[in-house]
Design a protein around this motif. Structure first.
Motif, PDB file in Angstrom:
ATOM      1  N   ASP A 241      17.281 -69.096 -64.054  1.00 28.67           N
ATOM      2  CA  ASP A 241      16.062 -68.491 -63.527  1.00 28.67           C
ATOM      3  C   ASP A 241      16.107 -66.988 -63.289  1.00 28.67           C
ATOM      4  O   ASP A 241      15.073 -66.378 -63.049  1.00 28.67           O
ATOM      5  CB  ASP A 241      15.696 -69.153 -62.190  1.00 28.67           C
ATOM      6  CG  ASP A 241      15.481 -70.644 -62.321  1.00 28.67           C
ATOM      7  OD1 ASP A 241      14.827 -71.063 -63.294  1.00 28.67           O
ATOM      8  OD2 ASP A 241      15.994 -71.394 -61.465  1.00 28.67           O
ATOM      9  N   ALA A 242      17.301 -66.377 -63.323  1.00 29.69           N
ATOM     10  CA  ALA A 242      17.388 -64.983 -62.876  1.00 29.69           C
ATOM     11  C   ALA A 242      18.572 -64.258 -63.510  1.00 29.69           C
ATOM     12  O   ALA A 242      19.428 -64.862 -64.161  1.00 29.69           O
ATOM     13  CB  ALA A 242      17.510 -64.945 -61.354  1.00 29.69           C
TER      14      ALA A 242
ATOM     15  N   GLU B 256      18.973 -59.828 -57.289  1.00 32.77           N
ATOM     16  CA  GLU B 256      18.544 -60.771 -58.313  1.00 32.77           C
ATOM     17  C   GLU B 256      17.168 -60.381 -58.844  1.00 32.77           C
ATOM     18  O   GLU B 256      16.295 -59.990 -58.082  1.00 32.77           O
ATOM     19  CB  GLU B 256      18.477 -62.163 -57.665  1.00 32.77           C
ATOM     20  CG  GLU B 256      17.974 -63.250 -58.546  1.00 32.77           C
ATOM     21  CD  GLU B 256      17.920 -64.576 -57.822  1.00 32.77           C
ATOM     22  OE1 GLU B 256      18.968 -65.230 -57.700  1.00 32.77           O
ATOM     23  OE2 GLU B 256      16.827 -64.940 -57.353  1.00 32.77           O
TER      24      GLU B 256
ATOM     25  N   ARG C 242      14.241 -62.181 -60.938  1.00 34.40           N
ATOM     26  CA  ARG C 242      13.751 -63.442 -61.498  1.00 34.40           C
ATOM     27  C   ARG C 242      13.305 -63.197 -62.941  1.00 34.40           C
ATOM     28  O   ARG C 242      12.653 -62.194 -63.244  1.00 34.40           O
ATOM     29  CB  ARG C 242      12.584 -63.986 -60.669  1.00 34.40           C
ATOM     30  CG  ARG C 242      12.875 -64.127 -59.174  1.00 34.40           C
ATOM     31  CD  ARG C 242      13.852 -65.178 -58.826  1.00 34.40           C
ATOM     32  NE  ARG C 242      13.386 -66.513 -59.218  1.00 34.40           N
ATOM     33  CZ  ARG C 242      14.160 -67.590 -59.166  1.00 34.40           C
ATOM     34  NH1 ARG C 242      15.399 -67.503 -58.768  1.00 34.40           N
ATOM     35  NH2 ARG C 242      13.692 -68.753 -59.525  1.00 34.40           N
TER      36      ARG C 242
END
Length: 112
Positions: A64-65, A85, A87
């Protein structure tokens, strides 16, 4: 993003093998990306005659990231920091995909 100290990282740069091993340190990591720096850049961070396989920039890709880490000058020392992070579905994730054009995968397989 403003960098923050990366807890649990070593006191110096990673070897390429240690960077590859990050794939196995966490179940959610699908790819490990590194940037190849020139000797001048590495010398500024690591000191004279840096190892040929010194890794000072790493991106961990999850499903996802993207998570970016750098061994750099931070406050009064040279240490690993994290830029947090991004996304994948966000605008920052798109920017990170562009940034990864300057990196190469050393472990895993990108889902981007």
């Amino acid at each position: 993003m403003r960098p923050e100290p990366a807890d649990g990282w070593p006191d110096g740069p990673l070897s390429e093998r240690a960077a590859r091993d990050l794939l196995f340190d966490r179940e959610d990591v699908v790819a490990v990306w590194v940037m190849d720096h020139d000797e001048t850049t590495l010398s500024a961070l690591v000191g004279p005659d840096p190892p040929d396989d010194a890794v000072v920039d790493v991106v961990l890709e999850t499903e996802d990231a993207f998570e970016m880490y750098s061994y750099t000058h931070y406050e009064t020392a040279t240490r690993w920091v994290t830029f947090g992070e991004e996304r994948k579905e966000s605008e920052g994730g798109g920017t990170m995909r562009d940034t990864l054009a300057d990196y190469r995968i050393v472990a895993g397989e990108s889902e981007s």
